[in-house]
Write a protein that holds these residues in place. Structure first.
Motif, PDB file in Angstrom:
ATOM      1  N   ILE A   1       0.840  -1.204   0.000  1.00 19.83           N
ATOM      2  CA  ILE A   1       0.000   0.000   0.000  1.00 19.83           C
ATOM      3  C   ILE A   1       0.875   1.254   0.000  1.00 19.83           C
ATOM      4  O   ILE A   1       0.611   2.215  -0.738  1.00 19.83           O
ATOM      5  N   ASP A   2       1.930   1.237   0.830  1.00 21.37           N
ATOM      6  CA  ASP A   2       2.820   2.392   0.859  1.00 21.37           C
ATOM      7  C   ASP A   2       3.484   2.617  -0.494  1.00 21.37           C
ATOM      8  O   ASP A   2       3.596   3.754  -0.979  1.00 21.37           O
ATOM      9  N   VAL A   3       3.937   1.489  -1.110  1.00 21.10           N
ATOM     10  CA  VAL A   3       4.578   1.603  -2.420  1.00 21.10           C
ATOM     11  C   VAL A   3       3.585   2.132  -3.450  1.00 21.10           C
ATOM     12  O   VAL A   3       3.902   3.025  -4.256  1.00 21.10           O
ATOM     13  N   LEU A   4       2.369   1.565  -3.437  1.00 20.06           N
ATOM     14  CA  LEU A   4       1.368   2.009  -4.403  1.00 20.06           C
ATOM     15  C   LEU A   4       0.997   3.477  -4.189  1.00 20.06           C
ATOM     16  O   LEU A   4       0.803   4.222  -5.161  1.00 20.06           O
ATOM     17  N   GLN A   5       0.888   3.883  -2.925  1.00 19.94           N
ATOM     18  CA  GLN A   5       0.584   5.282  -2.673  1.00 19.94           C
ATOM     19  C   GLN A   5       1.697   6.189  -3.181  1.00 19.94           C
ATOM     20  O   GLN A   5       1.427   7.246  -3.771  1.00 19.94           O
ATOM     21  N   ALA A   6       2.943   5.760  -2.961  1.00 18.54           N
ATOM     22  CA  ALA A   6       4.057   6.559  -3.471  1.00 18.54           C
ATOM     23  C   ALA A   6       4.054   6.599  -4.994  1.00 18.54           C
ATOM     24  O   ALA A   6       4.304   7.644  -5.607  1.00 18.54           O
ATOM     25  N   GLU A   7       3.761   5.440  -5.623  1.00 20.32           N
ATOM     26  CA  GLU A   7       3.735   5.415  -7.080  1.00 20.32           C
ATOM     27  C   GLU A   7       2.578   6.225  -7.642  1.00 20.32           C
ATOM     28  O   GLU A   7       2.710   6.884  -8.670  1.00 20.32           O
ATOM     29  N   VAL A   8       1.437   6.168  -6.945  1.00 16.61           N
ATOM     30  CA  VAL A   8       0.309   6.980  -7.396  1.00 16.61           C
ATOM     31  C   VAL A   8       0.648   8.458  -7.289  1.00 16.61           C
ATOM     32  O   VAL A   8       0.331   9.256  -8.187  1.00 16.61           O
ATOM     33  N   THR A   9       1.313   8.828  -6.195  1.00  7.83           N
ATOM     34  CA  THR A   9       1.726  10.223  -6.051  1.00  7.83           C
ATOM     35  C   THR A   9       2.692  10.629  -7.156  1.00  7.83           C
ATOM     36  O   THR A   9       2.595  11.730  -7.722  1.00  7.83           O
ATOM     37  N   ALA A  10       3.631   9.725  -7.476  1.00  9.38           N
ATOM     38  CA  ALA A  10       4.562  10.021  -8.562  1.00  9.38           C
ATOM     39  C   ALA A  10       3.846  10.085  -9.906  1.00  9.38           C
ATOM     40  O   ALA A  10       4.168  10.913 -10.760  1.00  9.38           O
ATOM     41  N   LEU A  11       2.882   9.178 -10.082  1.00 13.91           N
ATOM     42  CA  LEU A  11       2.141   9.177 -11.353  1.00 13.91           C
ATOM     43  C   LEU A  11       1.369  10.471 -11.542  1.00 13.91           C
ATOM     44  O   LEU A  11       1.266  10.977 -12.671  1.00 13.91           O
ATOM     45  N   LYS A  12       0.807  10.972 -10.453  1.00 18.25           N
ATOM     46  CA  LYS A  12       0.065  12.215 -10.582  1.00 18.25           C
ATOM     47  C   LYS A  12       0.959  13.346 -11.068  1.00 18.25           C
ATOM     48  O   LYS A  12       0.486  14.299 -11.684  1.00 18.25           O
ATOM     49  N   THR A  13       2.256  13.210 -10.765  1.00 19.97           N
ATOM     50  CA  THR A  13       3.188  14.236 -11.208  1.00 19.97           C
ATOM     51  C   THR A  13       3.752  13.948 -12.586  1.00 19.97           C
ATOM     52  O   THR A  13       3.952  14.856 -13.393  1.00 19.97           O
ATOM     53  N   LEU A  14       4.026  12.647 -12.863  1.00 19.58           N
ATOM     54  CA  LEU A  14       4.725  12.287 -14.098  1.00 19.58           C
ATOM     55  C   LEU A  14       3.795  12.066 -15.288  1.00 19.58           C
ATOM     56  O   LEU A  14       4.165  12.360 -16.417  1.00 19.58           O
ATOM     57  N   VAL A  15       2.614  11.501 -15.034  1.00 22.12           N
ATOM     58  CA  VAL A  15       1.758  11.091 -16.141  1.00 22.12           C
ATOM     59  C   VAL A  15       1.017  12.300 -16.698  1.00 22.12           C
ATOM     60  O   VAL A  15       0.495  13.124 -15.956  1.00 22.12           O
ATOM     61  N   LEU A  16       0.960  12.375 -18.000  1.00 22.38           N
ATOM     62  CA  LEU A  16       0.238  13.467 -18.652  1.00 22.38           C
ATOM     63  C   LEU A  16      -1.251  13.296 -18.428  1.00 22.38           C
ATOM     64  O   LEU A  16      -1.798  12.227 -18.633  1.00 22.38           O
ATOM     65  N   THR A  17      -1.876  14.355 -17.993  1.00 24.39           N
ATOM     66  CA  THR A  17      -3.329  14.320 -17.804  1.00 24.39           C
ATOM     67  C   THR A  17      -4.064  15.128 -18.857  1.00 24.39           C
ATOM     68  O   THR A  17      -5.286  15.225 -18.826  1.00 24.39           O
ATOM     69  N   SER A  18      -3.302  15.707 -19.755  1.00 27.41           N
ATOM     70  CA  SER A  18      -3.948  16.517 -20.787  1.00 27.41           C
ATOM     71  C   SER A  18      -4.396  15.664 -21.956  1.00 27.41           C
ATOM     72  O   SER A  18      -3.876  14.576 -22.197  1.00 27.41           O
ATOM     73  N   THR A  19      -5.358  16.120 -22.659  1.00 28.82           N
ATOM     74  CA  THR A  19      -5.879  15.474 -23.857  1.00 28.82           C
ATOM     75  C   THR A  19      -5.816  16.473 -25.009  1.00 28.82           C
ATOM     76  O   THR A  19      -5.659  17.691 -24.789  1.00 28.82           O
ATOM     77  N   PRO A  20      -5.933  16.030 -26.254  1.00 28.89           N
ATOM     78  CA  PRO A  20      -5.908  16.993 -27.378  1.00 28.89           C
ATOM     79  C   PRO A  20      -6.974  18.055 -27.254  1.00 28.89           C
ATOM     80  O   PRO A  20      -6.779  19.185 -27.688  1.00 28.89           O
ATOM     81  N   SER A  21      -8.105  17.732 -26.666  1.00 30.99           N
ATOM     82  CA  SER A  21      -9.187  18.715 -26.575  1.00 30.99           C
ATOM     83  C   SER A  21      -8.974  19.705 -25.437  1.00 30.99           C
ATOM     84  O   SER A  21      -9.389  20.857 -25.524  1.00 30.99           O
ATOM     85  N   SER A  22      -8.351  19.256 -24.339  1.00 27.62           N
ATOM     86  CA  SER A  22      -8.113  20.149 -23.207  1.00 27.62           C
ATOM     87  C   SER A  22      -6.694  19.951 -22.697  1.00 27.62           C
ATOM     88  O   SER A  22      -6.458  19.205 -21.767  1.00 27.62           O
ATOM     89  N   PRO A  23      -5.708  20.576 -23.353  1.00 28.10           N
ATOM     90  CA  PRO A  23      -4.312  20.413 -22.919  1.00 28.10           C
ATOM     91  C   PRO A  23      -4.058  21.090 -21.584  1.00 28.10           C
ATOM     92  O   PRO A  23      -4.685  22.086 -21.239  1.00 28.10           O
ATOM     93  N   ASN A  24      -3.131  20.512 -20.829  1.00 30.68           N
ATOM     94  CA  ASN A  24      -2.733  21.055 -19.536  1.00 30.68           C
ATOM     95  C   ASN A  24      -1.672  22.119 -19.756  1.00 30.68           C
ATOM     96  O   ASN A  24      -0.598  21.852 -20.284  1.00 30.68           O
ATOM     97  N   ARG A  25      -1.954  23.346 -19.328  1.00 26.86           N
ATOM     98  CA  ARG A  25      -1.032  24.445 -19.587  1.00 26.86           C
ATOM     99  C   ARG A  25       0.264  24.313 -18.800  1.00 26.86           C
ATOM    100  O   ARG A  25       1.311  24.781 -19.241  1.00 26.86           O
ATOM    101  N   GLN A  26       0.222  23.679 -17.633  1.00 21.64           N
ATOM    102  CA  GLN A  26       1.447  23.514 -16.858  1.00 21.64           C
ATOM    103  C   GLN A  26       2.394  22.528 -17.523  1.00 21.64           C
ATOM    104  O   GLN A  26       3.599  22.625 -17.354  1.00 21.64           O
ATOM    105  N   LEU A  27       1.844  21.579 -18.262  1.00 20.74           N
ATOM    106  CA  LEU A  27       2.689  20.591 -18.947  1.00 20.74           C
ATOM    107  C   LEU A  27       3.076  21.054 -20.340  1.00 20.74           C
ATOM    108  O   LEU A  27       3.891  20.409 -21.000  1.00 20.74           O
ATOM    109  N   HIS A  28       2.494  22.135 -20.810  1.00 22.65           N
ATOM    110  CA  HIS A  28       2.825  22.693 -22.127  1.00 22.65           C
ATOM    111  C   HIS A  28       3.190  24.158 -21.943  1.00 22.65           C
ATOM    112  O   HIS A  28       2.309  25.033 -21.974  1.00 22.65           O
TER     113      HIS A  28
END
Length: 372
Positions: free
Chosen positions: A132-159
């Motif tokens: 659980i601790d590992v998954l929580q850490a990985e989820v936290t990292a994913l929230k930072t590393l994984v792109l959440t933007s889509t072609p229709s609504s790009p994330n300005r912080q990542l672009h």
């Protein structure tokens, strides 16, 4: 059966010595019998007494024998009864011992099973908590590393190109490494200071993109069975076009690429206390002035360590940006392999393309610097 020899003998005695009879004659006087008759009578008495005594002895002996036989039979019956009761007692004692032993064994078995189950449960609990601790850490990292933007609504912080021009110089720290953006602001000059620009700032243009069908098909084939095997067309192309050139340094260690691939490479900032106390100018500048990978004289504020080796290599900001770009790519690929990315295939593909662009830009020498 309770008669005794004395009682029998006393009952059978007969008075065999009566008073001698007297004959009365005419004159009225008694005349004693003759001596002969008296002797015969004595012998008769003696013989009769002997016979009667013999009979009494035989009868008494017979009665005693009967009593003795009856006593023996009764004793035998009692012996048999005692033997039977003794067997019953022994059997009961044996059954009681077996039952007691069985109960103790069953109790010990239940205690052992309970202890084993408790230990297994505690071990599983610890493992689950660790996961659980590992998954929580990985989820936290994913929230930072994984792109959440889509072609229709790009994330300005990542672009950064979609942000106002005054904020394009900002950069993002992820896990202690700088995430380099492909579109940066002013590029540093040879002196490390940005050159003044005489060109007027143009409004930010919207980024557009078009999917390459060949690259997307290779990615879909790899996504069916994700792995780090270079034999797949998807990873083979990236190794050839991006990873290889990005990690190709003038004085490159042969194990750098392997360390990055195995996730055993460490990048850390150079602490002031860790700098060699040889030159005062080196401490003032923040660290050594020559990159161990490129051989170029640059201010090195970071160093790398390959696996468990004790050697550290000071690296320039450009070398660090190239290594970090490749590490970010492998991090995202591993998350996909472990099933931690919940986006659809198209979003994953565009994030992979963005990471490939970071490697290309870093290879060309562009990187972001800390404005502070």
């Amino acid at each position: 059966m309770s008669f005794t020899f004395n009682s029998i003998f006393s009952c059978q005695l007969v008075d065999l010595d009566p008073e001698p009879e007297s004959r009365v004659e005419g004159g009225g006087q008694a005349v004693p019998t003759s001596a002969r008759e008296h002797g015969d009578l004595s012998r008769l008495r003696s013989s009769s007494l002997e016979i009667r005594e013999k009979e009494i002895r035989e009868k008494g002996s017979e009665i005693l024998r009967e009593q003795l036989d009856a006593a023996k039979r009764e004793l035998k019956l009692k012996d048999k009864e005692c033997e039977r009761l003794s067997q019953v007692r022994n059997q009961l004692e044996q059954e009681l011992e077996e039952l007691t032993a069985s109960l103790f064994e069953e109790a010990h078995k239940m205690v052992r099973e309970a202890n084993v189950k408790q230990a297994a449960a505690e071990k599983q609990l610890k493992e689950a908590q660790g996961k659980i601790d590992v998954l929580q850490a990985e989820v936290t990292a994913l929230k930072t590393l994984v792109l959440t933007s889509t072609p229709s609504s790009p994330n300005r912080q990542l672009h950064p190109q979609l942000q106002p021009s005054g904020t394009r110089g900002a950069y993002k720290h992820v896990g202690g490494h700088i995430r380099n953006k492909s579109a940066s602001g002013a590029f540093p000059s040879s002196t490390g200071k940005p050159e003044p620009s005489s060109v007027s700032v143009q409004p930010a243009a919207k980024e557009d993109r078009e999917m390459d069908s060949v690259l997307y098909a290779e990615f879909l084939m790899w996504r069916e069975h994700p792995s780090l095997d270079r034999s797949s067309a998807f990873l083979s192309r990236i190794y050839r076009e991006d990873i290889g050139p990005c990690l190709s340094f003038t004085r490159s260690e042969a194990s750098i690429s392997l360390a990055v691939e195995n996730n055993s490479l460490t990048i850390e900032p150079v602490a002031m206390s860790a700098l060699p106390m040889v030159k005062a100018s080196a401490i003032e500048c923040g660290g050594p002035k020559k990159c161990a990978l490129s051989g170029v004289s640059r201010l090195c504020r970071h160093r790398i360590k390959l696996g468990d080796k004790g050697s550290y290599y000071y690296i320039s900001p450009s070398s660090r940006a190239r290594i970090t770009a490749v590490c970010n790519f492998f991090t995202y690929i591993r998350y996909i392999q472990q099933g931690l990315v919940r986006h659809d295939a198209e979003q994953m593909f565009w994030e992979v393309m963005r990471l490939r662009r970071e490697m290309t830009v870093a290879k060309l020498g562009f990187y972001l610097t800390d404005q502070g």
